[in-house]
Scaffold this active site. Structure first.
Site, PDB file in Angstrom:
ATOM      1  N   GLU A 246       0.973  -1.241  -0.079  1.00  0.00           N
ATOM      2  CA  GLU A 246      -0.134   0.055  -0.122  1.00  0.00           C
ATOM      3  C   GLU A 246       0.951   1.282   0.017  1.00  0.00           C
ATOM      4  OE1 GLU A 246      -3.098  -0.078   2.793  1.00  0.00           O
ATOM      5  OE2 GLU A 246      -4.247   1.657   1.966  1.00  0.00           O
TER       6      GLU A 246
ATOM      7  N   ASP B 272       1.392   3.908   1.494  1.00  0.00           N
ATOM      8  CA  ASP B 272       1.597   4.574   2.753  1.00  0.00           C
ATOM      9  C   ASP B 272       3.027   3.717   3.234  1.00  0.00           C
ATOM     10  OD1 ASP B 272      -0.178   2.404   3.260  1.00  0.00           O
ATOM     11  OD2 ASP B 272      -0.238   3.189   5.365  1.00  0.00           O
TER      12      ASP B 272
ATOM     13  N   HIS C  71      -3.581  -6.416   5.949  1.00  0.00           N
ATOM     14  CA  HIS C  71      -4.616  -5.740   5.354  1.00  0.00           C
ATOM     15  C   HIS C  71      -4.797  -5.696   4.012  1.00  0.00           C
ATOM     16  CE1 HIS C  71      -5.589  -0.946   4.529  1.00  0.00           C
ATOM     17  NE2 HIS C  71      -6.850  -1.769   4.665  1.00  0.00           N
TER      18      HIS C  71
ATOM     19  N   ASP D  19       0.865  -3.410   9.337  1.00  0.00           N
ATOM     20  CA  ASP D  19      -0.303  -2.530   9.590  1.00  0.00           C
ATOM     21  C   ASP D  19      -0.869  -2.950  11.095  1.00  0.00           C
ATOM     22  OD1 ASP D  19      -0.758  -0.620   7.643  1.00  0.00           O
ATOM     23  OD2 ASP D  19      -1.729  -1.829   6.326  1.00  0.00           O
TER      24      ASP D  19
ATOM     25  N   TYR E 146      -8.217   2.428  15.213  1.00  0.00           N
ATOM     26  CA  TYR E 146      -7.647   1.990  14.252  1.00  0.00           C
ATOM     27  C   TYR E 146      -8.243   0.518  13.863  1.00  0.00           C
ATOM     28  CZ  TYR E 146      -3.387   0.648  11.501  1.00  0.00           C
ATOM     29  OH  TYR E 146      -2.593  -0.263  10.667  1.00  0.00           O
TER      30      TYR E 146
ATOM     31  N   HIS F  81       2.546   2.119  11.613  1.00  0.00           N
ATOM     32  CA  HIS F  81       1.871   3.192  12.314  1.00  0.00           C
ATOM     33  C   HIS F  81       2.001   3.380  13.635  1.00  0.00           C
ATOM     34  CE1 HIS F  81       0.419   3.854   8.149  1.00  0.00           C
ATOM     35  NE2 HIS F  81      -0.124   2.707   8.027  1.00  0.00           N
TER      36      HIS F  81
HETATM   37 FE1  FEO Z   1      -2.568  -1.099   4.636  1.00  0.00          FE
HETATM   38 FE2  FEO Z   1      -0.562   1.247   6.419  1.00  0.00          FE
HETATM   39  O1  FEO Z   1      -1.434   0.438   4.957  1.00  0.00           O
END
Ligand code: FEO
Length: 390
Positions: A78, A80, A142, A161, A189, A220
């Protein structure tokens, strides 16, 4: 320079400004965590969102010359986490071997063009010297390509994630930030990203069963280094859909009639000693409502009928909730209408599609609730609370 373990460094970026993460309101910003593992060989695990490339590069250069990096590991494609991958490989580390799952290989190629990638089938682990990185695919926790990296010598899990929180902070570890904010963001989250993927997260937890972990470094938010059993216990509870004696009412209103019903129901719930949170769907964001729903037992959704349909802010919320599929909830629709109703039925259809068991009810009034109708709504709240306590 932030060191997690001997030879393991955080080289990511803090995003203080983001407040919308693909439709989820991130009140406290976020971070994009990359990790650098330095031994006889050097590996970079994940990169950062493209606008933060320079920050990541500066952090890496504080520790090593990028030209000496042997591997770039993509736990997840992804943007990010892979947004800076191709540029970093092209401009700074063309010698590095990129490793991803087979799904990751396809997704990275779609985003970044044809770059050489070794799959984890070809290379299920890499040996850096005094550190080994073992790759554990965790599909759909994810995206299909998601995987985690485990370093047994350090008992360290780079969990991508999973176990993340959208929280920007100067502290990089869980014992360095406000605890109420941390747990609220970990819950929010999970509710907004991982809740529909419960089974995949469960499989991921099972894949790690028996693995000794004393630090979890997600992609994150902060790194869990203290009391990590607490977040693992929370995840086991969320994955199982465990809930508490709580009720959430989400509603919107045209002329305060549905609002009055929502408040009456809430009073009834509260009279039984059960906690009830009420959210107006114009003034409160759907992702905050879903955070409250994660651990609630009952969900009640109120809508006026507008043009024979559900009021648009409520319809938007229902579409969002349907995608997130909350587990083990019961609930009902309620509302008001003028001359032709229909919203309550449509709301309950959508709630059923979201997996919510519908409790029979008749809180559907014309124009404005009379005193008797207010009392009926209050009594309905009492009955919801009693059912919650069963
Ligand atoms: Fe599924 Fe933080 O990307």
């Amino acid at each position: 320079m932030i060191q997690l373990k001997e030879g393991v460094y955080w080289v990511g970026a803090v995003d203080w400004d983001i407040n919308n993460f693909h439709g989820y309101i991130t009140h406290r910003g976020t971070t994009y965590n990359s990790y650098l593992l330095v031994s006889d060989k050097i590996a970079l695990v994940d990169t950062v969102k493209a606008p933060f490339y320079e920050t990541m590069l500066r952090h890496i250069k504080e520790i090593v010359d990028p030209a000496k990096i042997d591997y770039i590991i993509s736990n997840h494609a992804e943007p990010d986490h892979s947004g800076s991958l191709a540029r970093f490989h092209r401009e700074e580390a063309p010698q590095a071997e990129i490793i991803a799952t087979a799904h990751g290989q396809k997704i990275i190629t779609k985003y970044h063009g044809d770059i050489p990638i070794t799959t984890t089938k070809e290379m299920p682990e890499v040996n850096l010297g005094d550190k080994t990185i073992t790759f554990v695919p965790v599909p759909m926790a994810h995206w299909p390509d998601s995987m985690v990296s485990y370093i047994p010598e350090d008992k360290l899990l780079l969990s991508n994630d999973a176990f993340g929180q959208h929280i920007a902070s100067t502290g990089r570890f869980n014992d360095q930030v406000d605890q109420d904010e941390l747990w609220q963001e970990a819950l929010t989250y999970y509710a907004n990203i991982l809740m529909p993927l419960n089974r995949s997260v469960d499989r991921a937890l099972k894949a790690l069963d028996g693995v000794t972990i004393d630090m979890i470094a997600p992609s994150h938010g902060v790194i869990w280094r203290k009391d990590i059993g607490d977040i693992l216990t929370k995840y086991i509870s969320w994955v199982a859909g465990e809930n508490k004696e709580k009720v959430v009412i989400a509603y919107d209103s045209m002329w305060k009639s549905t609002q009055n019903l929502a408040y009456a129901i809430a009073e009834g719930v509260g009279s039984e000693g059960v906690e009830c949170k009420v959210f107006n769907l114009t003034s409160r964001h759907r992702s905050d409502v879903m955070a409250a729903i994660l651990e609630a037992r009952a969900v009640l959704v109120g809508s006026p009928t507008l043009n024979n349909n559900v009021f648009p802010p409520v319809a938007s919320f229902l579409a969002y909730m349907r995608g997130l599929k909350p587990m083990n909830k019961f609930g009902a629709g309620f509302g008001s209408y003028g001359w032709a109703g229909g919203a309550k039925k449509l709301v309950e259809e959508q709630m059923q599609l979201a997996g919510i068991e519908i409790m029979e009810s008749d809180i559907d009034v014309t124009f404005r609730p009379t005193d008797d109708e207010w009392k009926i709504a209050y009594e309905f709240g009492v009955n919801v609370a009693k059912k919650v306590k069963e």
